[in-house]
Design a protein around this motif. Structure first.
Motif, PDB file in Angstrom:
ATOM      1  N   ASP A  51       0.827  -1.206   0.000  1.00  0.00           N
ATOM      2  CA  ASP A  51       0.000   0.000   0.000  1.00  0.00           C
ATOM      3  C   ASP A  51       0.865   1.262   0.000  1.00  0.00           C
ATOM      4  OD1 ASP A  51      -2.259  -1.553   0.011  1.00  0.00           O
ATOM      5  OD2 ASP A  51      -2.567  -1.420   2.179  1.00  0.00           O
ATOM      6  N   GLU A  52       1.931   1.236   0.804  1.00  0.00           N
ATOM      7  CA  GLU A  52       2.820   2.394   0.871  1.00  0.00           C
ATOM      8  C   GLU A  52       3.567   2.587  -0.443  1.00  0.00           C
ATOM      9  OE1 GLU A  52       6.340   4.169   3.815  1.00  0.00           O
ATOM     10  OE2 GLU A  52       5.501   2.158   4.140  1.00  0.00           O
ATOM     11  N   GLN A  54       2.601   1.554  -3.411  1.00  0.00           N
ATOM     12  CA  GLN A  54       1.648   1.967  -4.436  1.00  0.00           C
ATOM     13  C   GLN A  54       1.282   3.439  -4.278  1.00  0.00           C
ATOM     14  OE1 GLN A  54      -1.554  -0.793  -4.706  1.00  0.00           O
ATOM     15  NE2 GLN A  54      -2.421   0.100  -6.564  1.00  0.00           N
ATOM     16  N   SER A  55       1.167   3.896  -3.048  1.00  0.00           N
ATOM     17  CA  SER A  55       0.843   5.304  -2.799  1.00  0.00           C
ATOM     18  C   SER A  55       1.927   6.219  -3.366  1.00  0.00           C
ATOM     19  CB  SER A  55       0.683   5.537  -1.294  1.00  0.00           C
ATOM     20  OG  SER A  55       0.484   6.899  -1.015  1.00  0.00           O
ATOM     21  N   ILE A  56       3.183   5.821  -3.191  1.00  0.00           N
ATOM     22  CA  ILE A  56       4.290   6.628  -3.718  1.00  0.00           C
ATOM     23  C   ILE A  56       4.279   6.606  -5.249  1.00  0.00           C
ATOM     24  CG2 ILE A  56       6.807   6.803  -3.844  1.00  0.00           C
ATOM     25  CD1 ILE A  56       6.896   5.688  -0.994  1.00  0.00           C
ATOM     26  N   GLU A  58       1.689   6.215  -7.196  1.00  0.00           N
ATOM     27  CA  GLU A  58       0.594   7.068  -7.644  1.00  0.00           C
ATOM     28  C   GLU A  58       0.989   8.543  -7.553  1.00  0.00           C
ATOM     29  OE1 GLU A  58      -2.163   6.428  -9.093  1.00  0.00           O
ATOM     30  OE2 GLU A  58      -2.113   4.234  -8.963  1.00  0.00           O
ATOM     31  N   GLY A  59       1.743   8.872  -6.508  1.00  0.00           N
ATOM     32  CA  GLY A  59       2.229  10.240  -6.379  1.00  0.00           C
ATOM     33  C   GLY A  59       3.183  10.616  -7.503  1.00  0.00           C
ATOM     34  N   SER A  73      12.494   6.939  -0.231  1.00  0.00           N
ATOM     35  CA  SER A  73      11.471   6.249   0.565  1.00  0.00           C
ATOM     36  C   SER A  73      11.548   4.741   0.356  1.00  0.00           C
ATOM     37  CB  SER A  73      10.079   6.769   0.180  1.00  0.00           C
ATOM     38  OG  SER A  73       9.943   8.139   0.451  1.00  0.00           O
ATOM     39  N   TYR A  99       2.532   1.217 -13.743  1.00  0.00           N
ATOM     40  CA  TYR A  99       3.777   1.450 -13.013  1.00  0.00           C
ATOM     41  C   TYR A  99       5.013   0.920 -13.742  1.00  0.00           C
ATOM     42  CZ  TYR A  99       0.225   1.720  -9.309  1.00  0.00           C
ATOM     43  OH  TYR A  99      -0.888   2.021  -8.569  1.00  0.00           O
TER      44      TYR A  99
END
Length: 327
Positions: A51-52, A54-56, A58-59, A73, A99
């Motif tokens: 999740d972390e 994927q969040s990065i 997406e950012g 990160s 991605y």
């Protein structure tokens, strides 16, 4: 006196045996429960890490996160959660087309490519050492890591690793060889094409080949039709099976998304086009003639020579050649 004493000792032995079985069962149950709890904890860590991650990503796609910050990160995640966990999440997310381009670039900057290259360029399973049992288990572990590394390099299409993958075709473990072959097909680096062609000829001629015809055909078919000219020696080979497989590879090349038939001669070269029209369509082997009929269909209705060849194959004495010509 002897009989009661013997019966008493037998009962004690049975009781001790039952107790041992009971305690052993409890131990196995405890181990199974412990492993299940650990697996659930590991999955939770992986889910949180995914999740972390994927969040990065997406950012990055939304341009709200800088690339350098994202790499930093990811490196922190590797330190906190473990490099293998990050690698697993990385490869899982690589299957998402959104991605793919970012992760290919990140694989270099995170050091994953270097790690996979180092694993793949190990001793090839040939190392010898003291302690046969320990040495065998280490070699097996290295073989698994080499196979996974070869697969990963293919998944990210790392073109610079093509020579390592070519070398891995001669690994002492067949599984590593097969994975390296698939990765070479996925990367489709031009300099590896002649090696794969040579492997195909050797495999067809050998009674116990390292690679199956199907695996080599699938790898070679991933290349662009522009490489068809390098199949010319195979298309003119004296062995009918070599000609059949080469023609099938060419058919697969042309079956991929392509331009209009009018530019086909430019893609595969006039020499190959001539061989299809004159040599393959009149080959002594019906299998070759059948594949030739498929190849002729790619030239389009403007090619009068292709049409004449197909009409001639429509009257072929072998039924499945006629079938291919009609189809």
């Amino acid at each position: 006196m002897a009989a009661p004493f013997f019966a008493e000792r037998l009962i004690q032995a049975v009781l001790w045996l039952a107790l041992a079985i009971f305690l052993g069962s409890l131990t196995l149950i405890a181990v199974a429960i412990g492993r299940r709890i650990k697996r659930e904890a590991d999955f939770k860590v992986l889910d949180a890490l995914r999740d972390e991650f994927q969040s990065i990503l997406e950012g990055l796609l939304a341009q709200t996160v800088e690339y350098a910050s994202a790499i930093e990160s990811f490196q922190q995640m590797a330190h906190s959660s473990g490099a293998l966990a990050v690698e697993e999440v990385f490869l899982d997310l690589l299957g998402n087309p959104r991605y793919e381009s970012i992760l290919r670039r990140a694989a270099e900057d995170l050091g994953l490519v270097r790690t996979w290259q180092e694993r793949l360029g190990g001793d090839g399973g040939k190392g010898q050492g003291n302690g046969k049992r320990k040495s065998a288990s280490l070699r097996r572990l290295r073989f698994i890591m080499r196979a996974r590394s070869a697969e990963n390099l293919g998944r990210i299409h790392h073109e610079k690793s093509w020579q390592l993958l070519v070398d891995a075709l001669h690994d002492s473990y067949p599984d590593v060889q097969t994975v390296a072959l698939r990765s070479l097909g996925a990367i489709a680096e031009p300099r590896s094409f002649p090696t794969l062609v040579d492997q195909l000829r050797v495999s067809i001629a050998s009674p116990m080949p390292h690679f199956s015809e199907q695996a080599l055909e699938a790898a070679l078919a991933r290349f662009s039709p522009e490489f068809a000219v390098q199949l010319l020696p195979l298309l003119e080979d004296g062995h009918p099976r070599v000609r059949v497989v080469a023609a099938q590879i060419l058919r697969c090349m042309l079956a991929s998304p392509r331009d209009e038939p009018s530019v086909l001669h430019l893609q595969i070269g006039s020499e190959i086009a001539e061989v299809i029209h004159t040599r393959l369509a009149a080959d002594e082997s019906p299998d070759v003639r059948a594949v030739a009929a498929d190849l002729l269909s790619f030239f389009g209705t403007d090619d009068g020579d292709a049409l004449q060849c197909l009409l001639r194959l429509n009257d072929d004495p072998v039924w499945f050649v006629r079938l291919h010509a009609v189809r």
